[in-house]
Scaffold this motif. Structure first.
Motif, short mmCIF file in Angstrom:
data_model
loop_
_atom_site.label_atom_id
_atom_site.label_comp_id
_atom_site.label_asym_id
_atom_site.label_seq_id
_atom_site.Cartn_x
_atom_site.Cartn_y
_atom_site.Cartn_z
N LEU A 157 0.82 -1.21 0.00
CA LEU A 157 0.00 0.00 0.00
C LEU A 157 0.86 1.26 0.00
CD1 LEU A 157 -2.96 0.85 0.05
CD2 LEU A 157 -2.81 0.97 2.55
N ILE A 158 1.95 1.25 0.77
CA ILE A 158 2.83 2.42 0.82
C ILE A 158 3.49 2.66 -0.53
CG2 ILE A 158 4.98 3.30 1.81
CD1 ILE A 158 4.12 1.98 4.45
N VAL A 159 3.96 1.58 -1.17
CA VAL A 159 4.55 1.71 -2.49
C VAL A 159 3.53 2.25 -3.48
CG1 VAL A 159 5.55 0.44 -4.43
CG2 VAL A 159 6.27 -0.09 -2.10
N SER A 160 2.30 1.78 -3.38
CA SER A 160 1.25 2.24 -4.27
C SER A 160 0.96 3.73 -4.08
CB SER A 160 -0.03 1.43 -4.04
OG SER A 160 -1.11 1.96 -4.77
N ILE A 161 0.90 4.18 -2.83
CA ILE A 161 0.63 5.60 -2.55
C ILE A 161 1.77 6.48 -3.08
CG2 ILE A 161 0.37 7.30 -0.71
CD1 ILE A 161 -1.06 5.12 0.90
N ILE A 162 3.01 6.03 -2.85
CA ILE A 162 4.17 6.80 -3.32
C ILE A 162 4.14 6.96 -4.83
CG2 ILE A 162 6.69 6.73 -3.52
CD1 ILE A 162 6.78 5.43 -0.77
N LEU A 163 3.68 5.94 -5.53
CA LEU A 163 3.64 6.00 -6.99
C LEU A 163 2.39 6.72 -7.51
CD1 LEU A 163 4.76 2.35 -7.87
CD2 LEU A 163 6.13 4.43 -8.05
N SER A 164 1.25 6.43 -6.92
CA SER A 164 -0.01 6.88 -7.52
C SER A 164 -0.31 8.35 -7.28
CB SER A 164 -1.17 6.03 -6.98
OG SER A 164 -1.28 6.13 -5.58
N VAL A 165 0.04 8.90 -6.12
CA VAL A 165 -0.31 10.30 -5.84
C VAL A 165 0.40 11.26 -6.79
CG1 VAL A 165 -0.18 12.15 -4.12
CG2 VAL A 165 -0.98 9.88 -3.45
N PRO A 166 1.73 11.22 -6.91
CA PRO A 166 2.36 12.15 -7.87
C PRO A 166 1.96 11.89 -9.32
CG PRO A 166 3.98 10.61 -6.97
CD PRO A 166 2.75 10.44 -6.17
N LEU A 167 1.78 10.62 -9.70
CA LEU A 167 1.37 10.32 -11.07
C LEU A 167 -0.04 10.84 -11.35
CD1 LEU A 167 2.72 6.68 -11.61
CD2 LEU A 167 3.53 8.78 -12.70
N GLY A 168 -0.95 10.66 -10.37
CA GLY A 168 -2.32 11.15 -10.55
C GLY A 168 -2.39 12.66 -10.61
N VAL A 169 -1.62 13.33 -9.76
CA VAL A 169 -1.58 14.80 -9.80
C VAL A 169 -0.99 15.29 -11.10
CG1 VAL A 169 -0.55 16.85 -8.72
CG2 VAL A 169 -1.48 15.01 -7.28
N TYR A 170 0.09 14.66 -11.54
CA TYR A 170 0.74 15.06 -12.79
C TYR A 170 -0.19 14.87 -13.99
CZ TYR A 170 4.54 15.62 -16.19
OH TYR A 170 5.33 16.06 -17.22
N ALA A 171 -0.95 13.76 -13.97
CA ALA A 171 -1.90 13.52 -15.06
C ALA A 171 -3.01 14.55 -15.06
CB ALA A 171 -2.50 12.12 -14.92
N ALA A 172 -3.49 14.94 -13.87
CA ALA A 172 -4.56 15.95 -13.79
C ALA A 172 -4.08 17.32 -14.26
CB ALA A 172 -5.07 16.03 -12.35
N VAL A 173 -2.87 17.67 -13.87
CA VAL A 173 -2.32 18.98 -14.28
C VAL A 173 -2.12 19.03 -15.79
CG1 VAL A 173 -0.30 20.50 -14.08
CG2 VAL A 173 -1.25 19.39 -12.05
N ASN A 174 -1.76 17.91 -16.39
CA ASN A 174 -1.51 17.84 -17.84
C ASN A 174 -2.69 17.20 -18.57
OD1 ASN A 174 1.55 18.63 -18.30
ND2 ASN A 174 1.42 17.40 -16.42
N ARG A 175 -3.89 17.50 -18.15
CA ARG A 175 -5.08 16.88 -18.73
C ARG A 175 -5.14 17.06 -20.25
NH1 ARG A 175 -11.34 18.48 -17.18
NH2 ARG A 175 -12.34 16.91 -18.53
N GLY A 176 -5.33 15.93 -20.94
CA GLY A 176 -5.45 15.95 -22.39
C GLY A 176 -4.13 15.95 -23.14
N ARG A 177 -3.02 16.14 -22.44
CA ARG A 177 -1.70 16.15 -23.09
C ARG A 177 -1.12 14.73 -23.06
NH1 ARG A 177 0.64 21.47 -19.87
NH2 ARG A 177 -1.02 22.95 -20.53
N TRP A 178 0.03 14.60 -23.72
CA TRP A 178 0.60 13.26 -23.85
C TRP A 178 0.98 12.61 -22.51
CZ3 TRP A 178 5.39 11.91 -22.16
CH2 TRP A 178 6.32 12.94 -21.97
N PRO A 179 1.47 13.37 -21.47
CA PRO A 179 1.74 12.68 -20.20
C PRO A 179 0.47 12.08 -19.60
CG PRO A 179 2.85 14.80 -20.26
CD PRO A 179 1.91 14.78 -21.41
#
Length: 306
Positions: A106-128
């Protein structure tokens, strides 16, 4: 807040009683453990009756169930039919391994998913955003047992980097924890992205940006904090699901946890071990859900009135 907690506690007690009752009834439909203990062959009905009497199986179901509840309140789940080892001792040996594996995943998942999810939201519709969404969909498509087997083939058999099974050191955690973390991350990334997109569209975020606050402050102090309610809820429920659904992973990697203990108990029709194992897992899941509800109420006071 005290009334809110009391209400959730009463609900938790009801759930535990319901689960233990259903489990106690269901496992007795799986077969007669006396026949398995005798191993077939030339066995008389009197022999089977003597074994049932020695194991306490001749008593009515509700008498057995009430006896189980009485022992459970004192941490006594009876003794294993196979060897007579106290079930509480078997659980005490297996539970830390399961909890450690679940926490690590669960800790590994949180470390990976939170920054990736935020980055995807900030770059909505773009290639990232597109790449992260495609990878999360691929991760969701992998059955956990298939991914676990592929991990063993790659890292143990082909590359020879990690032990294929057992719990012998820190390197033993890599494959089972990574297998579960990949599947969890695939779900959590999508949840973080969706929650962040909804929060970033709120008016107070636009006001914060109009005041000249840096993007990092807006994202992590305002947006991510207000997106925490669904995240806390889902991650808490996810941890409960991890503890309850870890059987397959533990079997593939021969992990000495609760899943392996439950699987062996099913194979041997060892009622006390199976009943105690499922009850303890249910207690942990209910406890996690209770803590999530309390955290939910602390984050959002409006929940306390429901």
């Amino acid at each position: 807040m005290a009334g809110f907690i009391l209400k959730r506690l009463l609900q938790a007690v009801f759930v535990v009683l319901a689960v233990t009752l259903i489990v106690s009834f269901a496992i007795r439909l799986s077969g007669d453990p006396a026949i398995m203990l005798m191993g077939g062959g030339n066995v008389t009905e009197q022999d089977l009756q003597n074994i049932r009497q020695a194991l306490g199986l001749e008593q009515p179901f509700f008498v057995q169930y009430l006896s189980f509840l009485e022992g459970m309140t004192m941490g006594d789940f009876g003794k294993s039919f196979m060897g007579g080892t106290p079930v509480s001792m078997l659980i005490a040996n297996a539970l830390p391994a399961t909890l450690l594996l679940a926490f690590t995943s669960l800790i590994v998942s949180i470390i990976l998913s939170v920054p990736l999810g935020v980055y995807a939201a900030v770059n909505r519709g773009r290639w990232p955003d597109q790449v992260i969404r495609i990878l999360s969909l691929v991760g969701l498509s992998f059955p956990n047992f298939w991914l676990a087997i592929m991990m063993v083939l790659l890292f143990s058999i082909v590359l020879g980097l990690l032990p294929p099974s057992g719990m012998e050191g820190p390197e033993s955690f890599v494959m089972p924890a990574l297998t579960m973390a990949i599947i969890l991350t695939a779900t959590n990334v999508r949840l973080v992205r969706t929650s962040m997109l909804e929060t970033l569209s709120q008016q107070y975020i636009m006001v914060a940006r109009s005041k000249g606050l840096r993007d990092r402050v807006v994202l992590y102090k305002h947006a991510l904090r207000n997106s925490a309610i669904p995240l806390v809820t889902y991650i808490g429920l996810q941890f409960g699901g991890l503890i309850g659904g870890i059987v397959i992973i533990e079997r593939v990697f021969n992990w000495p946890g609760m899943g392996t203990l439950a699987f062996d108990a099913i194979s041997n029709r060892d009622y006390p071990v199976l009943q105690g194992t499922i009850t303890v897992l249910a207690l942990f899941i209910v406890l996690i859900n209770l803590l999530v509800d309390i955290a939910y109420g602390l984050i959002d006071p409006r929940i306390r009135t429901e």
